[in-house]
Design a protein around this motif. Structure first.
Motif, PDB file in Angstrom:
ATOM      1  N   ASN A   1       0.825  -1.212   0.000  1.00 47.71           N
ATOM      2  CA  ASN A   1       0.000   0.000   0.000  1.00 47.71           C
ATOM      3  C   ASN A   1       0.858   1.260   0.000  1.00 47.71           C
ATOM      4  N   VAL A   2       1.937   1.251   0.748  1.00 48.99           N
ATOM      5  CA  VAL A   2       2.827   2.408   0.810  1.00 48.99           C
ATOM      6  C   VAL A   2       3.545   2.595  -0.527  1.00 48.99           C
ATOM      7  N   LEU A   3       3.973   1.513  -1.150  1.00 50.39           N
ATOM      8  CA  LEU A   3       4.630   1.620  -2.455  1.00 50.39           C
ATOM      9  C   LEU A   3       3.658   2.134  -3.512  1.00 50.39           C
ATOM     10  N   LYS A   4       2.392   1.733  -3.416  1.00 49.63           N
ATOM     11  CA  LYS A   4       1.376   2.244  -4.330  1.00 49.63           C
ATOM     12  C   LYS A   4       1.179   3.747  -4.101  1.00 49.63           C
ATOM     13  N   TYR A   5       1.179   4.159  -2.842  1.00 55.16           N
ATOM     14  CA  TYR A   5       1.080   5.579  -2.504  1.00 55.16           C
ATOM     15  C   TYR A   5       2.256   6.353  -3.099  1.00 55.16           C
ATOM     16  N   PHE A   6       3.479   5.838  -2.937  1.00 57.95           N
ATOM     17  CA  PHE A   6       4.657   6.498  -3.494  1.00 57.95           C
ATOM     18  C   PHE A   6       4.560   6.596  -5.013  1.00 57.95           C
ATOM     19  N   ASP A   7       4.061   5.565  -5.648  1.00 56.43           N
ATOM     20  CA  ASP A   7       3.993   5.519  -7.103  1.00 56.43           C
ATOM     21  C   ASP A   7       2.917   6.436  -7.668  1.00 56.43           C
ATOM     22  N   GLU A   8       1.771   6.552  -6.987  1.00 60.14           N
ATOM     23  CA  GLU A   8       0.630   7.260  -7.566  1.00 60.14           C
ATOM     24  C   GLU A   8       0.306   8.614  -6.932  1.00 60.14           C
TER      25      GLU A   8
ATOM     26  N   LYS B   1       7.295  14.814   3.608  1.00 63.69           N
ATOM     27  CA  LYS B   1       8.297  14.424   4.599  1.00 63.69           C
ATOM     28  C   LYS B   1       7.879  13.158   5.335  1.00 63.69           C
ATOM     29  N   PHE B   2       8.869  12.302   5.592  1.00 64.84           N
ATOM     30  CA  PHE B   2       8.684  11.086   6.359  1.00 64.84           C
ATOM     31  C   PHE B   2      10.050  10.639   6.849  1.00 64.84           C
ATOM     32  N   GLU B   3      10.080   9.591   7.645  1.00 63.84           N
ATOM     33  CA  GLU B   3      11.340   9.087   8.178  1.00 63.84           C
ATOM     34  C   GLU B   3      11.673   7.740   7.562  1.00 63.84           C
ATOM     35  N   ILE B   4      12.965   7.520   7.338  1.00 62.88           N
ATOM     36  CA  ILE B   4      13.414   6.210   6.882  1.00 62.88           C
ATOM     37  C   ILE B   4      14.614   5.782   7.710  1.00 62.88           C
ATOM     38  N   THR B   5      14.767   4.479   7.817  1.00 60.25           N
ATOM     39  CA  THR B   5      15.945   3.886   8.421  1.00 60.25           C
ATOM     40  C   THR B   5      16.612   3.073   7.330  1.00 60.25           C
ATOM     41  N   THR B   6      17.905   3.264   7.151  1.00 62.40           N
ATOM     42  CA  THR B   6      18.623   2.580   6.072  1.00 62.40           C
ATOM     43  C   THR B   6      19.813   1.824   6.610  1.00 62.40           C
ATOM     44  N   LYS B   7      20.194   0.817   5.846  1.00 60.47           N
ATOM     45  CA  LYS B   7      21.404   0.047   6.131  1.00 60.47           C
ATOM     46  C   LYS B   7      21.889  -0.536   4.815  1.00 60.47           C
ATOM     47  N   ASP B   8      23.136  -0.290   4.483  1.00 61.03           N
ATOM     48  CA  ASP B   8      23.739  -0.825   3.252  1.00 61.03           C
ATOM     49  C   ASP B   8      22.950  -0.434   2.003  1.00 61.03           C
ATOM     50  N   ARG B   9      22.582   0.842   1.900  1.00 61.71           N
ATOM     51  CA  ARG B   9      21.867   1.399   0.735  1.00 61.71           C
ATOM     52  C   ARG B   9      20.487   0.772   0.512  1.00 61.71           C
ATOM     53  N   ALA B  10      19.910   0.181   1.558  1.00 58.23           N
ATOM     54  CA  ALA B  10      18.561  -0.375   1.483  1.00 58.23           C
ATOM     55  C   ALA B  10      17.725   0.204   2.623  1.00 58.23           C
ATOM     56  N   VAL B  11      16.434   0.388   2.372  1.00 57.68           N
ATOM     57  CA  VAL B  11      15.530   0.906   3.390  1.00 57.68           C
ATOM     58  C   VAL B  11      15.073  -0.260   4.262  1.00 57.68           C
ATOM     59  N   THR B  12      15.288  -0.140   5.577  1.00 55.82           N
ATOM     60  CA  THR B  12      14.834  -1.184   6.490  1.00 55.82           C
ATOM     61  C   THR B  12      13.494  -0.838   7.121  1.00 55.82           C
ATOM     62  N   GLU B  13      13.208   0.489   7.227  1.00 54.84           N
ATOM     63  CA  GLU B  13      11.934   0.903   7.818  1.00 54.84           C
ATOM     64  C   GLU B  13      11.513   2.260   7.266  1.00 54.84           C
ATOM     65  N   ILE B  14      10.215   2.398   7.022  1.00 51.65           N
ATOM     66  CA  ILE B  14       9.621   3.659   6.586  1.00 51.65           C
ATOM     67  C   ILE B  14       8.579   4.041   7.618  1.00 51.65           C
ATOM     68  N   LYS B  15       8.646   5.284   8.108  1.00 50.73           N
ATOM     69  CA  LYS B  15       7.659   5.795   9.053  1.00 50.73           C
ATOM     70  C   LYS B  15       6.976   6.994   8.437  1.00 50.73           C
TER      71      LYS B  15
END
Length: 98
Positions: free
Chosen positions: A65-72, A79-93
């Protein structure tokens, strides 16, 4: 010797910590599953995996659902928060709905 070993262990455990912070949405590539965000003055692109956790407010959300929101629907500058590790997103808030 024991203090040195404990210090080395503490250092090693902190090296693998993930980075978290507030970002602004720029674009999402649905085909590559890549999220481009603006961190301060520079843009960065991160991979979104099936293991990425998602929260909307205090509640868990579905990644699809979140990816659909980002796409459309997501607008540049959102603005939102992300947590990353090794150039990958581990969490989206995302902010909660009002």
């Amino acid at each position: 010797m024991r203090k040195f070993a404990l210090s080395a262990l503490a250092l090693a455990s902190t090296l693998g910590l993930a980075l978290a912070g507030e970002v602004e949405f720029v674009k999402f590539d649905k085909e590559k599953k890549e999220l481009t965000v603006k961190e301060g003055a520079k843009e960065a692109t991160y991979a979104v995996t099936d293991d990425t956790k998602v929260k909307r407010g205090d509640r868990d959300a579905k990644l699809e659902n979140v990816l659909k929101y980002f796409d459309e629907k997501a607008k540049a500058g959102a603005k939102f928060e992300i947590t990353t590790k090794d150039r990958a997103v581990t969490e989206i808030k995302l902010p909660g709905k009002k």
